[in-house]
Every structure is written in C-alpha cells, then in structure tokens.
Design a protein around this motif. Structure first.
Motif, PDB file in Angstrom:
ATOM      1  N   GLU A 267      -4.314   2.476   5.508  1.00 16.71           N
ATOM      2  CA  GLU A 267      -3.029   2.402   6.208  1.00 16.71           C
ATOM      3  C   GLU A 267      -3.240   2.324   7.716  1.00 16.71           C
ATOM      4  O   GLU A 267      -2.589   1.523   8.408  1.00 16.71           O
ATOM      5  CB  GLU A 267      -2.168   3.615   5.857  1.00 16.71           C
ATOM      6  CG  GLU A 267      -0.810   3.608   6.529  1.00 16.71           C
ATOM      7  CD  GLU A 267       0.013   4.830   6.196  1.00 16.71           C
ATOM      8  OE1 GLU A 267       1.249   4.726   6.279  1.00 16.71           O
ATOM      9  OE2 GLU A 267      -0.555   5.891   5.879  1.00 16.71           O
TER      10      GLU A 267
ATOM     11  N   ARG B 254      -2.987  11.831   7.917  1.00 17.69           N
ATOM     12  CA  ARG B 254      -3.346  12.048   6.512  1.00 17.69           C
ATOM     13  C   ARG B 254      -4.830  11.772   6.258  1.00 17.69           C
ATOM     14  O   ARG B 254      -5.423  12.363   5.360  1.00 17.69           O
ATOM     15  CB  ARG B 254      -2.460  11.205   5.611  1.00 17.69           C
ATOM     16  CG  ARG B 254      -1.030  11.750   5.587  1.00 17.69           C
ATOM     17  CD  ARG B 254      -0.152  11.056   4.621  1.00 17.69           C
ATOM     18  NE  ARG B 254      -0.491  11.405   3.244  1.00 17.69           N
ATOM     19  CZ  ARG B 254       0.196  10.974   2.207  1.00 17.69           C
ATOM     20  NH1 ARG B 254       1.261  10.191   2.379  1.00 17.69           N
ATOM     21  NH2 ARG B 254      -0.161  11.300   0.988  1.00 17.69           N
TER      22      ARG B 254
ATOM     23  N   LEU C   7      -6.945   5.872   1.216  1.00 20.83           N
ATOM     24  CA  LEU C   7      -5.674   5.158   1.362  1.00 20.83           C
ATOM     25  C   LEU C   7      -5.127   5.307   2.778  1.00 20.83           C
ATOM     26  O   LEU C   7      -4.584   4.360   3.356  1.00 20.83           O
ATOM     27  CB  LEU C   7      -4.658   5.653   0.335  1.00 20.83           C
ATOM     28  CG  LEU C   7      -4.985   5.323  -1.125  1.00 20.83           C
ATOM     29  CD1 LEU C   7      -4.044   6.062  -2.058  1.00 20.83           C
ATOM     30  CD2 LEU C   7      -4.922   3.832  -1.363  1.00 20.83           C
TER      31      LEU C   7
ATOM     32  N   LEU D  94       0.829  -1.201   0.000  1.00 20.35           N
ATOM     33  CA  LEU D  94       0.000   0.000   0.000  1.00 20.35           C
ATOM     34  C   LEU D  94       0.867   1.256   0.000  1.00 20.35           C
ATOM     35  O   LEU D  94       0.617   2.186  -0.769  1.00 20.35           O
ATOM     36  CB  LEU D  94      -0.938   0.006   1.210  1.00 20.35           C
ATOM     37  CG  LEU D  94      -1.759   1.288   1.379  1.00 20.35           C
ATOM     38  CD1 LEU D  94      -2.892   1.332   0.370  1.00 20.35           C
ATOM     39  CD2 LEU D  94      -2.288   1.397   2.785  1.00 20.35           C
ATOM     40  N   CYS D  95       1.880   1.285   0.850  1.00 17.23           N
ATOM     41  CA  CYS D  95       2.747   2.465   0.938  1.00 17.23           C
ATOM     42  C   CYS D  95       3.477   2.720  -0.382  1.00 17.23           C
ATOM     43  O   CYS D  95       3.592   3.864  -0.828  1.00 17.23           O
ATOM     44  CB  CYS D  95       3.744   2.308   2.079  1.00 17.23           C
ATOM     45  SG  CYS D  95       3.016   2.433   3.706  1.00 17.23           S
TER      46      CYS D  95
ATOM     47  N   THR E 187      -9.213  10.141  -2.567  1.00 17.74           N
ATOM     48  CA  THR E 187      -8.420   8.914  -2.747  1.00 17.74           C
ATOM     49  C   THR E 187      -7.386   8.782  -1.649  1.00 17.74           C
ATOM     50  O   THR E 187      -7.218   7.713  -1.058  1.00 17.74           O
ATOM     51  CB  THR E 187      -7.725   8.923  -4.123  1.00 17.74           C
ATOM     52  OG1 THR E 187      -8.696   9.121  -5.142  1.00 17.74           O
ATOM     53  CG2 THR E 187      -6.959   7.647  -4.356  1.00 17.74           C
ATOM     54  N   SER E 188      -6.710   9.869  -1.369  1.00 13.47           N
ATOM     55  CA  SER E 188      -5.688   9.860  -0.324  1.00 13.47           C
ATOM     56  C   SER E 188      -6.294   9.595   1.049  1.00 13.47           C
ATOM     57  O   SER E 188      -5.697   8.910   1.880  1.00 13.47           O
ATOM     58  CB  SER E 188      -4.931  11.186  -0.327  1.00 13.47           C
ATOM     59  OG  SER E 188      -3.864  11.138   0.579  1.00 13.47           O
TER      60      SER E 188
ATOM     61  N   LEU F 226      -1.004   5.414  -7.059  1.00 11.61           N
ATOM     62  CA  LEU F 226      -2.398   5.698  -6.724  1.00 11.61           C
ATOM     63  C   LEU F 226      -2.690   7.178  -6.478  1.00 11.61           C
ATOM     64  O   LEU F 226      -3.610   7.736  -7.059  1.00 11.61           O
ATOM     65  CB  LEU F 226      -2.826   4.865  -5.515  1.00 11.61           C
ATOM     66  CG  LEU F 226      -2.756   3.351  -5.730  1.00 11.61           C
ATOM     67  CD1 LEU F 226      -3.063   2.615  -4.437  1.00 11.61           C
ATOM     68  CD2 LEU F 226      -3.711   2.924  -6.821  1.00 11.61           C
ATOM     69  N   ASP F 227      -1.937   7.808  -5.597  1.00 10.42           N
ATOM     70  CA  ASP F 227      -2.150   9.234  -5.305  1.00 10.42           C
ATOM     71  C   ASP F 227      -0.866   9.845  -4.741  1.00 10.42           C
ATOM     72  O   ASP F 227      -0.805  10.222  -3.564  1.00 10.42           O
ATOM     73  CB  ASP F 227      -3.310   9.405  -4.314  1.00 10.42           C
ATOM     74  CG  ASP F 227      -3.814  10.832  -4.254  1.00 10.42           C
ATOM     75  OD1 ASP F 227      -3.510  11.611  -5.175  1.00 10.42           O
ATOM     76  OD2 ASP F 227      -4.511  11.180  -3.283  1.00 10.42           O
TER      77      ASP F 227
ATOM     78  N   TRP G 160       0.824   3.707  -3.106  1.00 10.38           N
ATOM     79  CA  TRP G 160       0.247   5.008  -2.797  1.00 10.38           C
ATOM     80  C   TRP G 160       1.145   6.127  -3.310  1.00 10.38           C
ATOM     81  O   TRP G 160       0.689   7.063  -3.955  1.00 10.38           O
ATOM     82  CB  TRP G 160       0.049   5.109  -1.302  1.00 10.38           C
ATOM     83  CG  TRP G 160      -0.643   6.336  -0.786  1.00 10.38           C
ATOM     84  CD1 TRP G 160      -1.093   7.413  -1.489  1.00 10.38           C
ATOM     85  CD2 TRP G 160      -0.983   6.593   0.569  1.00 10.38           C
ATOM     86  NE1 TRP G 160      -1.683   8.326  -0.660  1.00 10.38           N
ATOM     87  CE2 TRP G 160      -1.623   7.842   0.612  1.00 10.38           C
ATOM     88  CE3 TRP G 160      -0.806   5.903   1.745  1.00 10.38           C
ATOM     89  CZ2 TRP G 160      -2.082   8.406   1.800  1.00 10.38           C
ATOM     90  CZ3 TRP G 160      -1.269   6.460   2.925  1.00 10.38           C
ATOM     91  CH2 TRP G 160      -1.895   7.699   2.950  1.00 10.38           C
ATOM     92  N   GLU G 161       2.434   6.036  -3.011  1.00  8.36           N
ATOM     93  CA  GLU G 161       3.355   7.129  -3.349  1.00  8.36           C
ATOM     94  C   GLU G 161       3.893   7.063  -4.774  1.00  8.36           C
ATOM     95  O   GLU G 161       4.474   8.027  -5.248  1.00  8.36           O
ATOM     96  CB  GLU G 161       4.515   7.163  -2.357  1.00  8.36           C
ATOM     97  CG  GLU G 161       4.096   7.472  -0.935  1.00  8.36           C
ATOM     98  CD  GLU G 161       3.386   8.807  -0.760  1.00  8.36           C
ATOM     99  OE1 GLU G 161       3.524   9.704  -1.606  1.00  8.36           O
ATOM    100  OE2 GLU G 161       2.674   8.943   0.253  1.00  8.36           O
TER     101      GLU G 161
END
Length: 126
Positions: free
Chosen positions: A96, A80, A92, A23-24, A88-89, A31-32, A27-28
């Motif tokens: 997390e 976050r 996510l 995921l991390c 989206t963020s 995804l976003d 994500w970076e």
C-alpha cells in the motif's frame, strides 16, 4: 501555449490507483481482515473510486487532488507496516505504501510540465 504531457505517467498513475483500490478491498475482505470474515474497514477504499475517471482521462485538476489524497493511504500503510503483528498485514501495508508513492510521484510528474507553462504565462502577463 500548448504543453505536451507524458501519457506514460498517466497510465502508471491510473494502473497504480486501480491496484491500490483492489489491494484495499481485498486486504479488508479476504487477505488479512482486522475482523474475521471481512469488516467495515473495506470502506477505506471508497475515496479511491472518485478520482479514477479523471486520472484515466488525464485531468490535471484530478491528478493534483488525487496526489494529495493518496498521501493518506501512504500514511496508513506506513503506520500499519511498522505496527501490525501479522506478517501478511505487514507485506500488504508495504505494498500500500509503495503503490501510494508511485501514484504520488507519477501524478506530480504528469502535472509538472503544465504547471511550468502556467507559471511562465503568468510571469509574462505581469
């Protein structure tokens, strides 16, 4: 004294740790990301690589320190979740936070019987 540890907690912890790592990274990078096209913030996933083998093997010491490590990810996810403007963020970050919580709880539940036996053995030795 031997102690019986529940392998289900170990499997849950390992699967959640692997999911948090993925995921991390995703994500970076995809995804976003904070910066379009990916950013150096993907390095936040690097510390999650270190406990993977020990958690997979069920090492008690690794379970203990990795449960403390994921609290940082829980904190980042919570911040976050409530501060990012992108929907989206926010989702996510929610994922997390929840994955970090699952890792923390499963690691604690896995280690708990061994800690009880250690405490009882220490008490008998006095």
């Amino acid at each position: 004294m031997t102690v019986t540890l529940n392998p289900v907690y170990r499997y849950i912890c390992f699967a959640s740790l692997l999911a948090l790592l993925l995921l991390c990274v995703l994500w970076e990078l995809v995804l976003d990301p904070l910066v379009p096209g990916g950013s150096i913030y993907v390095l936040k996933a690097l510390p999650l690589i270190f406990p993977l083998y020990g958690v997979y093997k069920g090492n008690l010491y690794t379970m203990q320190w990795s449960s403390m490590l994921v609290l940082l990810y829980m904190m980042e996810g919570t911040v976050r979740w409530y501060s990012d403007l992108s929907a989206t963020s926010m989702y996510l970050a929610m994922a997390e936070t929840l994955l970090s919580l699952v890792i923390f709880v499963s690691a604690i539940l896995y280690v708990r019987p061994a800690k009880k036996v250690a405490r009882a053995t220490k008490k008998q030795g006095k």
